[in-house]
Structures are given as C-alpha cells and as structure tokens.
Design an enzyme around this catalytic site. Sequence first.
Site, PDB file in Angstrom:
ATOM      1  N   PRO A   9       0.774  -1.152  -0.031  1.00 55.34           N
ATOM      2  CA  PRO A   9       0.036  -0.061  -0.017  1.00 55.34           C
ATOM      3  C   PRO A   9       0.851   1.262  -0.038  1.00 55.34           C
ATOM      4  O   PRO A   9       1.937   1.368   0.658  1.00 55.34           O
ATOM      5  CB  PRO A   9      -0.827  -0.132   1.446  1.00 55.34           C
ATOM      6  CG  PRO A   9       0.027  -1.178   2.041  1.00 55.34           C
ATOM      7  CD  PRO A   9       0.561  -2.069   1.186  1.00 55.34           C
ATOM      8  N   ASN A  10       0.368   2.100  -0.814  1.00 50.28           N
ATOM      9  CA  ASN A  10       0.886   3.476  -1.052  1.00 50.28           C
ATOM     10  C   ASN A  10       2.121   3.485  -1.576  1.00 50.28           C
ATOM     11  O   ASN A  10       2.607   4.770  -1.888  1.00 50.28           O
ATOM     12  CB  ASN A  10       0.970   4.439   0.516  1.00 50.28           C
ATOM     13  CG  ASN A  10      -0.535   4.336   1.376  1.00 50.28           C
ATOM     14  OD1 ASN A  10      -1.041   4.964   0.502  1.00 50.28           O
ATOM     15  ND2 ASN A  10      -0.519   3.915   2.212  1.00 50.28           N
ATOM     16  N   ARG A  17       4.127  10.974  -2.068  1.00 45.45           N
ATOM     17  CA  ARG A  17       4.145  10.866  -0.690  1.00 45.45           C
ATOM     18  C   ARG A  17       5.467  11.170   0.215  1.00 45.45           C
ATOM     19  O   ARG A  17       6.304  10.706  -0.150  1.00 45.45           O
ATOM     20  CB  ARG A  17       3.841   9.322  -0.408  1.00 45.45           C
ATOM     21  CG  ARG A  17       4.575   8.482   0.186  1.00 45.45           C
ATOM     22  CD  ARG A  17       4.185   6.726   0.195  1.00 45.45           C
ATOM     23  NE  ARG A  17       3.909   6.507   1.478  1.00 45.45           N
ATOM     24  CZ  ARG A  17       4.183   5.459   2.023  1.00 45.45           C
ATOM     25  NH1 ARG A  17       4.699   4.352   1.446  1.00 45.45           N
ATOM     26  NH2 ARG A  17       4.064   5.174   3.173  1.00 45.45           N
ATOM     27  N   TYR A  22      10.694   9.328   1.338  1.00 43.40           N
ATOM     28  CA  TYR A  22      10.751   8.377   0.261  1.00 43.40           C
ATOM     29  C   TYR A  22      11.337   8.813  -1.286  1.00 43.40           C
ATOM     30  O   TYR A  22      11.454   8.045  -1.982  1.00 43.40           O
ATOM     31  CB  TYR A  22       9.393   7.770   0.123  1.00 43.40           C
ATOM     32  CG  TYR A  22       8.727   7.050   1.374  1.00 43.40           C
ATOM     33  CD1 TYR A  22       9.220   5.865   1.779  1.00 43.40           C
ATOM     34  CD2 TYR A  22       7.736   7.668   1.762  1.00 43.40           C
ATOM     35  CE1 TYR A  22       8.678   5.353   2.734  1.00 43.40           C
ATOM     36  CE2 TYR A  22       7.254   6.946   3.065  1.00 43.40           C
ATOM     37  CZ  TYR A  22       7.679   5.979   3.397  1.00 43.40           C
ATOM     38  OH  TYR A  22       7.052   5.202   4.540  1.00 43.40           O
ATOM     39  N   ASN A  74       7.993  -5.432  -1.020  1.00 46.77           N
ATOM     40  CA  ASN A  74       8.106  -4.013   0.301  1.00 46.77           C
ATOM     41  C   ASN A  74       6.712  -4.208   0.618  1.00 46.77           C
ATOM     42  O   ASN A  74       5.713  -3.729  -0.171  1.00 46.77           O
ATOM     43  CB  ASN A  74       8.629  -2.947  -0.555  1.00 46.77           C
ATOM     44  CG  ASN A  74       8.558  -1.631   0.477  1.00 46.77           C
ATOM     45  OD1 ASN A  74       7.806  -1.980   1.664  1.00 46.77           O
ATOM     46  ND2 ASN A  74       8.920  -0.713   0.201  1.00 46.77           N
ATOM     47  N   ALA A  77       2.770  -0.556   5.005  1.00 46.40           N
ATOM     48  CA  ALA A  77       2.429  -0.800   6.272  1.00 46.40           C
ATOM     49  C   ALA A  77       2.188  -2.000   6.670  1.00 46.40           C
ATOM     50  O   ALA A  77       1.974  -2.510   7.773  1.00 46.40           O
ATOM     51  CB  ALA A  77       1.343   0.271   6.579  1.00 46.40           C
ATOM     52  N   HIS A  80       3.905  -4.526   9.278  1.00 47.86           N
ATOM     53  CA  HIS A  80       4.011  -4.355  10.593  1.00 47.86           C
ATOM     54  C   HIS A  80       2.826  -4.890  11.297  1.00 47.86           C
ATOM     55  O   HIS A  80       2.688  -4.915  12.707  1.00 47.86           O
ATOM     56  CB  HIS A  80       4.010  -2.793  11.108  1.00 47.86           C
ATOM     57  CG  HIS A  80       5.113  -1.976  10.378  1.00 47.86           C
ATOM     58  ND1 HIS A  80       6.637  -2.431  10.214  1.00 47.86           N
ATOM     59  CD2 HIS A  80       4.833  -0.909   9.470  1.00 47.86           C
ATOM     60  CE1 HIS A  80       6.881  -1.621   9.571  1.00 47.86           C
ATOM     61  NE2 HIS A  80       6.257  -0.558   8.917  1.00 47.86           N
ATOM     62  N   ASP A  87       2.153 -15.760   6.254  1.00 43.06           N
ATOM     63  CA  ASP A  87       1.776 -17.169   6.109  1.00 43.06           C
ATOM     64  C   ASP A  87       1.494 -17.519   4.613  1.00 43.06           C
ATOM     65  O   ASP A  87       2.262 -18.774   4.156  1.00 43.06           O
ATOM     66  CB  ASP A  87       0.205 -17.198   6.599  1.00 43.06           C
ATOM     67  CG  ASP A  87       0.223 -17.369   8.266  1.00 43.06           C
ATOM     68  OD1 ASP A  87       1.234 -17.725   8.839  1.00 43.06           O
ATOM     69  OD2 ASP A  87      -0.971 -17.439   8.636  1.00 43.06           O
ATOM     70  N   GLU A  98      13.129  -8.976   1.963  1.00 43.07           N
ATOM     71  CA  GLU A  98      12.018  -7.880   2.114  1.00 43.07           C
ATOM     72  C   GLU A  98      12.838  -6.488   2.023  1.00 43.07           C
ATOM     73  O   GLU A  98      14.050  -6.365   2.536  1.00 43.07           O
ATOM     74  CB  GLU A  98      11.917  -7.903   3.731  1.00 43.07           C
ATOM     75  CG  GLU A  98      11.211  -6.681   4.543  1.00 43.07           C
ATOM     76  CD  GLU A  98      10.843  -7.164   5.796  1.00 43.07           C
ATOM     77  OE1 GLU A  98      11.546  -7.937   6.610  1.00 43.07           O
ATOM     78  OE2 GLU A  98      10.107  -6.463   6.664  1.00 43.07           O
ATOM     79  N   HIS A 100      12.837  -2.259   2.322  1.00 43.69           N
ATOM     80  CA  HIS A 100      12.223  -0.897   3.083  1.00 43.69           C
ATOM     81  C   HIS A 100      13.081   0.139   2.508  1.00 43.69           C
ATOM     82  O   HIS A 100      14.220   0.151   2.592  1.00 43.69           O
ATOM     83  CB  HIS A 100      12.082  -0.929   4.438  1.00 43.69           C
ATOM     84  CG  HIS A 100      11.282  -1.998   4.891  1.00 43.69           C
ATOM     85  ND1 HIS A 100       9.679  -1.970   4.803  1.00 43.69           N
ATOM     86  CD2 HIS A 100      11.547  -3.208   5.504  1.00 43.69           C
ATOM     87  CE1 HIS A 100       9.347  -3.028   5.335  1.00 43.69           C
ATOM     88  NE2 HIS A 100      10.356  -3.755   5.634  1.00 43.69           N
ATOM     89  N   SER A 102      12.899   3.413   3.415  1.00 41.67           N
ATOM     90  CA  SER A 102      13.298   4.092   4.524  1.00 41.67           C
ATOM     91  C   SER A 102      13.836   3.169   5.453  1.00 41.67           C
ATOM     92  O   SER A 102      13.721   2.091   5.412  1.00 41.67           O
ATOM     93  CB  SER A 102      12.129   5.039   5.291  1.00 41.67           C
ATOM     94  OG  SER A 102      11.186   4.028   5.687  1.00 41.67           O
ATOM     95  N   ARG A 107      12.558   5.247  12.681  1.00 36.85           N
ATOM     96  CA  ARG A 107      11.540   5.813  12.869  1.00 36.85           C
ATOM     97  C   ARG A 107      10.784   5.456  13.781  1.00 36.85           C
ATOM     98  O   ARG A 107      11.128   5.324  15.112  1.00 36.85           O
ATOM     99  CB  ARG A 107      10.748   5.663  11.288  1.00 36.85           C
ATOM    100  CG  ARG A 107      11.592   5.959  10.167  1.00 36.85           C
ATOM    101  CD  ARG A 107      10.912   5.658   8.830  1.00 36.85           C
ATOM    102  NE  ARG A 107       9.658   6.505   8.640  1.00 36.85           N
ATOM    103  CZ  ARG A 107       8.545   6.169   7.883  1.00 36.85           C
ATOM    104  NH1 ARG A 107       8.867   5.096   6.855  1.00 36.85           N
ATOM    105  NH2 ARG A 107       7.687   6.947   7.891  1.00 36.85           N
ATOM    106  N   ARG A 111       7.302   0.598  13.739  1.00 38.61           N
ATOM    107  CA  ARG A 111       7.767   0.187  12.542  1.00 38.61           C
ATOM    108  C   ARG A 111       8.903  -0.902  12.668  1.00 38.61           C
ATOM    109  O   ARG A 111       9.477  -1.367  11.661  1.00 38.61           O
ATOM    110  CB  ARG A 111       8.193   1.335  11.629  1.00 38.61           C
ATOM    111  CG  ARG A 111       7.310   2.369  11.097  1.00 38.61           C
ATOM    112  CD  ARG A 111       7.719   3.436  10.201  1.00 38.61           C
ATOM    113  NE  ARG A 111       6.807   4.646   9.913  1.00 38.61           N
ATOM    114  CZ  ARG A 111       5.471   4.727   9.207  1.00 38.61           C
ATOM    115  NH1 ARG A 111       5.447   3.727   8.427  1.00 38.61           N
ATOM    116  NH2 ARG A 111       4.819   5.585   9.459  1.00 38.61           N
TER     117      ARG A 111
HETATM  118  C1  DQA Z   1       8.258   1.321   4.138  1.00 35.70           C
HETATM  119  C2  DQA Z   1       8.298   1.528   5.463  1.00 35.70           C
HETATM  120  C3  DQA Z   1       6.872   1.166   6.205  1.00 35.70           C
HETATM  121  O1  DQA Z   1       6.645   1.518   7.470  1.00 35.70           O
HETATM  122  C4  DQA Z   1       5.623   2.142   5.505  1.00 35.70           C
HETATM  123  O2  DQA Z   1       4.357   1.680   5.956  1.00 35.70           O
HETATM  124  C5  DQA Z   1       5.732   2.152   3.908  1.00 35.70           C
HETATM  125  C6  DQA Z   1       7.007   2.092   3.412  1.00 35.70           C
HETATM  126  C7  DQA Z   1       9.408   1.606   3.170  1.00 35.70           C
HETATM  127  O3  DQA Z   1       9.574   1.448   2.240  1.00 35.70           O
HETATM  128  O4  DQA Z   1      10.149   2.385   3.911  1.00 35.70           O
HETATM  129  O5  DQA Z   1       4.647   2.446   3.283  1.00 35.70           O
HETATM  130  O6  DQA Z   1       7.962  -0.115   3.895  1.00 35.70           O
END
Ligand code: DQA
Length: 142
Positions: A9-10, A17, A22, A74, A77, A80, A87, A98, A100, A102, A107, A111
Amino acid sequence: MKILVLNGPNLNMLGVREPDIYGKKTYTDLIGMIKEHCDSKGIEVIFKQSNHEGDLVDYIQQALFDKCDGIVINPGAYTHTSVALLDALKAVAIPTVEVHISDVDSREEFRKTSYVSLIAKKTIKGHGFDGYVEAVDFLCAL
Ligand code: DQA
C-alpha cells in the site's frame, strides 16, 4: 531466473508521498530502474502493486504457479501488521527478500516490528530504491 517484485500500500504514491522520507522519484521510475537492471542480467521480472492485503496474498500465491524463483517484497504498512502475508510467504516457500526504502528502525517504534522478516532471507532497510536492486542481486546469488 524469474522474480516477482511486489509492492504494498501507498507505494504507488512514490514521488508524491512524504518526499523527504521516500524521495521524489515515482513508482514508474522504480519499476524502470529494476527492469533495466534485470534486463541487463537476463532476469525475467514481474511487477505487482496493490493497496489491498488480500490482493498481495493472491500475488504471492500466483508466484508459485508462475514458477518464480524469488520474491522481492516491500509490504508497506502491512509489514508491521500482516500475519496473512507471512503465512502466504511460508505457504509458497519461495526465497524472499524484504525491502524498505526508508530506515524503518530509525522511525516510529511500531515500524520496528516486521512479520515478513520472520520468513525473509534478508531484509534491506534505508537504501532507497537501490535496496530493490540489491535484493534482486541477493536472490540471484542464492
Ligand atoms: C516502507 C516503510 C513502512 O513503514 C511504510 O508503512 C511504508 C513504506 C518503506 O519502504 O520504507 O509504506 O515499507
């Protein structure tokens, strides 16, 4: 070698954003960068992004039927919160990295928890877009 690059998401909002966290580059820029790298190494790559947890589970399951050799995820959110993603990754048992953008450890406290990291072979945090390329290279070297 075939890799699924899955964004949660996002992450479609990259560039818009929180650019201070980011960066100013877009999701399209991210895909272009990874694709160029994969092309240069002869790696087939599938890109998926969704804002919905169930879609992400579906894409992980689909990776098994698509015979993917690795997953770069990635989970945004859902990192977390999502036992469902953990699963799904356990179910398909495809080597997963995985990523991220950031540095989640520097943070907010919430997170620092990641369910996906319980199954991930490696977690890359705070390397910006380069983290995805590092993840591809790690999977290649396996
Ligand atoms: C993220 C870090 C997450 O905490 C956040 O919710 C994101 C992006 C990152 O790429 O740094 O959506 O996964």
